[in-house]
Design a protein around this motif. Sequence first.
Motif, mmCIF file in Angstrom:
data_model
loop_
_atom_site.group_PDB
_atom_site.id
_atom_site.type_symbol
_atom_site.label_atom_id
_atom_site.label_comp_id
_atom_site.label_asym_id
_atom_site.label_seq_id
_atom_site.Cartn_x
_atom_site.Cartn_y
_atom_site.Cartn_z
ATOM 1 N N GLY A 117 1.060 14.408 10.244
ATOM 2 C CA GLY A 117 0.413 13.938 11.456
ATOM 3 C C GLY A 117 -1.062 13.608 11.326
ATOM 4 N N ARG A 118 -1.613 13.710 10.114
ATOM 5 C CA ARG A 118 -3.023 13.418 9.883
ATOM 6 C C ARG A 118 -3.172 12.311 8.834
ATOM 7 N NH1 ARG A 118 -6.386 15.939 12.835
ATOM 8 N NH2 ARG A 118 -5.833 17.954 13.686
ATOM 9 N N VAL A 119 -4.225 11.539 8.957
ATOM 10 C CA VAL A 119 -4.516 10.484 7.993
ATOM 11 C C VAL A 119 -4.981 11.130 6.694
ATOM 12 C CG1 VAL A 119 -5.925 8.452 7.490
ATOM 13 C CG2 VAL A 119 -5.123 8.862 9.826
ATOM 14 N N SER A 120 -4.244 10.891 5.610
ATOM 15 C CA SER A 120 -4.615 11.465 4.306
ATOM 16 C C SER A 120 -5.282 10.433 3.409
ATOM 17 C CB SER A 120 -3.390 12.053 3.613
ATOM 18 O OG SER A 120 -2.404 11.063 3.399
ATOM 19 N N ARG A 121 -5.111 9.140 3.750
ATOM 20 C CA ARG A 121 -5.707 8.051 2.970
ATOM 21 C C ARG A 121 -5.825 6.848 3.896
ATOM 22 N NH1 ARG A 121 -2.528 4.483 -1.062
ATOM 23 N NH2 ARG A 121 -4.182 3.181 -1.870
ATOM 24 N N CYS A 122 -6.862 6.039 3.699
ATOM 25 C CA CYS A 122 -7.062 4.867 4.530
ATOM 26 C C CYS A 122 -7.664 3.752 3.682
ATOM 27 C CB CYS A 122 -7.985 5.217 5.700
ATOM 28 S SG CYS A 122 -8.272 3.867 6.836
ATOM 29 N N TRP A 123 -7.170 2.521 3.863
ATOM 30 C CA TRP A 123 -7.709 1.386 3.113
ATOM 31 C C TRP A 123 -7.523 0.095 3.904
ATOM 32 C CZ3 TRP A 123 -3.073 3.630 2.335
ATOM 33 C CH2 TRP A 123 -1.950 2.825 2.189
ATOM 34 N N LYS A 124 -8.365 -0.885 3.577
ATOM 35 C CA LYS A 124 -8.310 -2.200 4.221
ATOM 36 C C LYS A 124 -7.237 -3.059 3.592
ATOM 37 C CE LYS A 124 -13.274 -2.362 5.130
ATOM 38 N NZ LYS A 124 -14.509 -3.142 4.923
ATOM 39 N N GLY A 125 -6.770 -4.019 4.373
ATOM 40 C CA GLY A 125 -5.876 -5.049 3.854
ATOM 41 C C GLY A 125 -4.469 -4.827 4.123
ATOM 42 N N PRO A 163 -13.310 2.860 6.091
ATOM 43 C CA PRO A 163 -12.010 3.517 6.102
ATOM 44 C C PRO A 163 -12.086 5.017 5.848
ATOM 45 C CG PRO A 163 -11.899 1.482 4.861
ATOM 46 C CD PRO A 163 -13.346 1.729 5.164
ATOM 47 N N ASP A 164 -13.092 5.462 5.101
ATOM 48 C CA ASP A 164 -13.222 6.894 4.802
ATOM 49 C C ASP A 164 -13.394 7.741 6.061
ATOM 50 O OD1 ASP A 164 -13.004 6.343 2.097
ATOM 51 O OD2 ASP A 164 -15.173 6.254 1.802
ATOM 52 N N GLY A 165 -13.919 7.157 7.119
ATOM 53 C CA GLY A 165 -14.156 7.883 8.353
ATOM 54 C C GLY A 165 -12.891 8.275 9.100
ATOM 55 N N TYR A 166 -11.752 7.721 8.725
ATOM 56 C CA TYR A 166 -10.488 8.024 9.396
ATOM 57 C C TYR A 166 -9.722 9.171 8.728
ATOM 58 C CZ TYR A 166 -11.238 3.665 11.901
ATOM 59 O OH TYR A 166 -11.767 2.673 12.688
ATOM 60 N N VAL A 167 -10.046 9.449 7.480
ATOM 61 C CA VAL A 167 -9.332 10.486 6.733
ATOM 62 C C VAL A 167 -9.557 11.844 7.409
ATOM 63 C CG1 VAL A 167 -9.143 11.681 4.510
ATOM 64 C CG2 VAL A 167 -9.468 9.192 4.574
ATOM 65 N N GLY A 168 -8.452 12.538 7.652
ATOM 66 C CA GLY A 168 -8.497 13.848 8.288
ATOM 67 C C GLY A 168 -8.252 13.812 9.790
ATOM 68 N N ARG A 207 -6.579 -5.967 8.713
ATOM 69 C CA ARG A 207 -5.567 -4.906 8.755
ATOM 70 C C ARG A 207 -6.135 -3.625 8.143
ATOM 71 N NH1 ARG A 207 0.152 -5.870 6.033
ATOM 72 N NH2 ARG A 207 -1.081 -5.850 4.134
ATOM 73 N N LEU A 208 -5.854 -2.503 8.790
ATOM 74 C CA LEU A 208 -6.242 -1.193 8.298
ATOM 75 C C LEU A 208 -4.963 -0.387 8.085
ATOM 76 C CD1 LEU A 208 -8.882 0.341 7.696
ATOM 77 C CD2 LEU A 208 -8.687 1.357 9.963
ATOM 78 N N ASN A 209 -4.846 0.220 6.927
ATOM 79 C CA ASN A 209 -3.658 0.995 6.565
ATOM 80 C C ASN A 209 -3.977 2.482 6.544
ATOM 81 O OD1 ASN A 209 -1.822 -1.295 5.586
ATOM 82 N ND2 ASN A 209 -3.694 -1.640 4.437
ATOM 83 N N PHE A 210 -3.079 3.268 7.120
ATOM 84 C CA PHE A 210 -3.186 4.721 7.091
ATOM 85 C C PHE A 210 -1.989 5.290 6.356
ATOM 86 C CE2 PHE A 210 -5.136 4.423 11.572
ATOM 87 C CZ PHE A 210 -6.414 4.334 11.078
#
Length: 71
Positions: free
Chosen positions: A63-71, A15-20, A55-58
């Motif tokens: 307009g940018r992903v500031s946090r991402c986590w599973k579930g 999930p860290d790869g989606y931040v930013g 499920r992946l949550n953003f």
Amino acid sequence: MAPIPTPPAEPQDSPDGYVGLDAVHAERLARERGWSTVRSLPLGAIITMEYRAGRLNFEVRDGRVSRCWKG
């Protein structure tokens, strides 16, 4: 007694790869990588806390992903 269903395996993805990333691009990328559900949420959104495999949550800010986590 019925057997307990086995949830589908989650993609081997961090999930860290989606931040930013741009939120639209991040959502498309997550679906391409195999996430069955992708949920984009505004900053501070009130959500339920049940865990859903696949499920992946953003959390999206400006307009940018500031946090991402599973579930």
